[in-house]
Design a protein around this motif. Structure first.
Motif, short mmCIF file in Angstrom:
data_model
loop_
_atom_site.label_atom_id
_atom_site.label_comp_id
_atom_site.label_asym_id
_atom_site.label_seq_id
_atom_site.Cartn_x
_atom_site.Cartn_y
_atom_site.Cartn_z
N TYR A 199 1.32 16.40 -2.92
CA TYR A 199 2.38 16.35 -3.94
C TYR A 199 3.79 16.43 -3.34
CZ TYR A 199 -0.47 15.75 -8.13
OH TYR A 199 -1.29 15.22 -9.10
N PRO A 200 3.99 17.25 -2.28
CA PRO A 200 5.34 17.26 -1.70
C PRO A 200 5.72 15.89 -1.11
CG PRO A 200 4.04 19.13 -0.92
CD PRO A 200 3.10 18.23 -1.66
N ILE A 201 4.72 15.11 -0.72
CA ILE A 201 5.02 13.79 -0.14
C ILE A 201 5.21 12.74 -1.24
CG2 ILE A 201 4.12 11.98 1.41
CD1 ILE A 201 2.72 14.25 2.97
N TYR A 202 4.34 12.76 -2.25
CA TYR A 202 4.55 11.84 -3.38
C TYR A 202 5.94 12.07 -3.99
CZ TYR A 202 -0.62 11.15 -3.73
OH TYR A 202 -1.94 10.86 -3.52
N ALA A 203 6.43 13.30 -3.90
CA ALA A 203 7.73 13.63 -4.51
C ALA A 203 8.88 12.86 -3.86
CB ALA A 203 7.99 15.14 -4.43
N GLU A 204 8.62 12.23 -2.73
CA GLU A 204 9.66 11.40 -2.10
C GLU A 204 9.82 10.04 -2.80
OE1 GLU A 204 9.19 10.99 2.17
OE2 GLU A 204 8.42 13.03 2.32
N ALA A 205 8.93 9.75 -3.74
CA ALA A 205 8.99 8.44 -4.43
C ALA A 205 10.32 8.28 -5.16
CB ALA A 205 7.82 8.31 -5.41
N ASP A 206 10.70 7.03 -5.41
CA ASP A 206 11.98 6.77 -6.09
C ASP A 206 11.99 7.29 -7.52
OD1 ASP A 206 13.09 5.22 -3.92
OD2 ASP A 206 11.71 3.61 -4.48
N MET A 207 10.84 7.25 -8.18
CA MET A 207 10.76 7.69 -9.58
C MET A 207 9.49 8.51 -9.79
SD MET A 207 11.67 3.97 -11.05
CE MET A 207 11.58 3.27 -9.42
N VAL A 208 9.53 9.41 -10.75
CA VAL A 208 8.35 10.21 -11.08
C VAL A 208 8.08 10.06 -12.58
CG1 VAL A 208 7.31 12.50 -11.08
CG2 VAL A 208 8.99 11.93 -9.34
N VAL A 209 6.85 9.74 -12.92
CA VAL A 209 6.48 9.64 -14.34
C VAL A 209 5.23 10.49 -14.53
CG1 VAL A 209 5.58 8.08 -16.11
CG2 VAL A 209 7.50 7.36 -14.68
N ASP A 210 5.27 11.36 -15.53
CA ASP A 210 4.10 12.21 -15.75
C ASP A 210 2.97 11.44 -16.39
OD1 ASP A 210 4.67 14.80 -14.64
OD2 ASP A 210 6.27 14.93 -16.12
N SER A 211 1.79 11.63 -15.82
CA SER A 211 0.60 10.97 -16.33
C SER A 211 0.07 11.80 -17.51
CB SER A 211 -0.44 10.92 -15.20
OG SER A 211 -1.49 10.09 -15.55
N VAL A 212 -0.19 11.11 -18.62
CA VAL A 212 -0.67 11.82 -19.81
C VAL A 212 -1.86 11.07 -20.39
CG1 VAL A 212 1.52 12.89 -20.49
CG2 VAL A 212 1.04 10.55 -21.21
N ASP A 213 -2.68 11.80 -21.13
CA ASP A 213 -3.75 11.13 -21.86
C ASP A 213 -3.13 10.44 -23.07
OD1 ASP A 213 -6.03 11.68 -20.35
OD2 ASP A 213 -6.17 13.70 -21.16
N GLY A 214 -3.87 9.52 -23.66
CA GLY A 214 -3.34 8.84 -24.84
C GLY A 214 -3.20 7.37 -24.57
N PRO A 215 -2.59 6.63 -25.51
CA PRO A 215 -2.51 5.18 -25.34
C PRO A 215 -1.76 4.85 -24.05
CG PRO A 215 -1.57 5.90 -27.45
CD PRO A 215 -1.90 7.13 -26.69
N PRO A 216 -2.32 3.96 -23.21
CA PRO A 216 -1.68 3.63 -21.94
C PRO A 216 -0.27 3.11 -22.12
CG PRO A 216 -3.84 2.57 -22.11
CD PRO A 216 -3.59 3.25 -23.41
N ASP A 217 0.01 2.47 -23.26
CA ASP A 217 1.35 1.93 -23.45
C ASP A 217 2.43 3.00 -23.45
OD1 ASP A 217 1.09 -0.77 -23.32
OD2 ASP A 217 0.53 -1.01 -25.43
N THR A 218 2.05 4.23 -23.80
CA THR A 218 3.04 5.32 -23.75
C THR A 218 3.52 5.50 -22.32
OG1 THR A 218 1.73 6.36 -25.47
CG2 THR A 218 3.38 7.75 -24.41
N MET A 219 2.57 5.47 -21.39
CA MET A 219 2.96 5.63 -19.99
C MET A 219 3.67 4.41 -19.45
SD MET A 219 0.21 7.82 -17.94
CE MET A 219 0.99 7.42 -16.39
N VAL A 220 3.23 3.25 -19.90
CA VAL A 220 3.92 2.02 -19.46
C VAL A 220 5.38 2.08 -19.93
CG1 VAL A 220 3.98 -0.50 -19.64
CG2 VAL A 220 1.79 0.67 -19.41
N ASP A 221 5.60 2.50 -21.18
CA ASP A 221 6.97 2.65 -21.69
C ASP A 221 7.76 3.61 -20.81
OD1 ASP A 221 6.53 0.96 -23.83
OD2 ASP A 221 6.11 2.57 -25.26
N ALA A 222 7.11 4.71 -20.40
CA ALA A 222 7.80 5.72 -19.59
C ALA A 222 8.16 5.13 -18.22
CB ALA A 222 6.94 6.97 -19.44
N VAL A 223 7.27 4.33 -17.66
CA VAL A 223 7.58 3.73 -16.35
C VAL A 223 8.73 2.73 -16.51
CG1 VAL A 223 6.71 2.32 -14.44
CG2 VAL A 223 5.22 4.05 -15.47
N ILE A 224 8.68 1.94 -17.58
CA ILE A 224 9.76 0.96 -17.79
C ILE A 224 11.11 1.68 -18.00
CG2 ILE A 224 10.63 -0.83 -19.39
CD1 ILE A 224 7.73 -1.85 -19.60
N ALA A 225 11.07 2.79 -18.72
CA ALA A 225 12.32 3.55 -18.91
C ALA A 225 12.82 4.09 -17.57
CB ALA A 225 12.09 4.69 -19.90
#
Ligand code: S3P
Length: 192
Positions: free
Chosen positions: A153-179
């Motif tokens: 996790y300390p290494i992934y934290a170097e990524a340009d963006m962080v989006v929390d993974s959640v259960d539920g319709p995948p489009d919710t997460m896709v929206d979060a990544v697009i945002a």
């Protein structure tokens, strides 16, 4: 207006200047979200693990079993470095890829990385649906994932963006990544 407004109001897909590289632990949703994200952005989708399998002519499980993890990692590095040189696409990586220093440096130079960050319980629920992940055969899934979370996790934290993974319709997460992409400077710069 919130920072998310441009992405919500936008009717045209965002212009994406570099390959979007999804990173995170197994079960975080990299492939499922990546495929849908690519469709929304009108970009090709590539799953690095599938590319490694087709280059090797066998499954990842077989590569680990027959040749060992170092051989898998070398193949993974070759494949991802090659993919990063290809035209812009959405790339789902295997959970260990971004941990490799050479891959990470190439992603920083040529990609836009998004860490799909997930908590332990969500990952456990998801990984229990599949039995073909070699690292999960090395112990109790909970312990293996806890160890991997602590190390990675300390290494992934170097990524340009962080989006929390959640259960539920995948489009919710896709929206979060697009945002997240819409508010990322490298993407904002190239919008018409
Ligand atoms: C691995 C994750 C797997 C696959 C391989 C190693 C890892 O990919 O690359 O089994 O080191 O975490 P997923 O994250 O897509 O399951």
């Amino acid at each position: 207006m919130s920072e998310l407004a441009p992405a919500v109001a936008r009717t045209e897909p965002l212009r994406i200047p570099r390959t979007i590289v999804l990173v995170g632990l197994m079960g975080a949703g990299k492939s499922a979200i990546g495929r849908r994200l690519a469709a929304r952005l009108n970009l090709p989708f590539v799953d690095a693990d599938r590319e490694i399998e087709s280059a090797a002519g066998c499954t990842i499980e077989d590569i680990f079993e027959r040749y060992g993890e170092p051989a898998f990692r070398a193949g993974e590095r070759r494949v991802i470095l090659r993919l990063l040189a290809e035209p812009v696409h959405v790339l789902a990586t295997g959970g260990g890829a971004y941990i490799d220093a050479e891959i990470r440096a190439a992603v920083k130079a040529h990609g836009l990385s998004v860490w799909l960050r997930a908590d332990l319980e969500l990952l456990l629920r998801r990984v229990s649906r599949r039995t073909d992940r070699p690292l999960l055969k090395r112990g109790e899934p909970r312990e293996v994932l806890e160890r991997l979370m602590a190390a990675r996790y300390p290494i992934y934290a170097e990524a340009d963006m962080v989006v929390d993974s959640v259960d539920g319709p995948p489009d919710t997460m896709v929206d979060a990544v697009i945002a997240a992409l819409a508010s990322c400077a490298a993407v904002a710069q190239v919008q018409p």
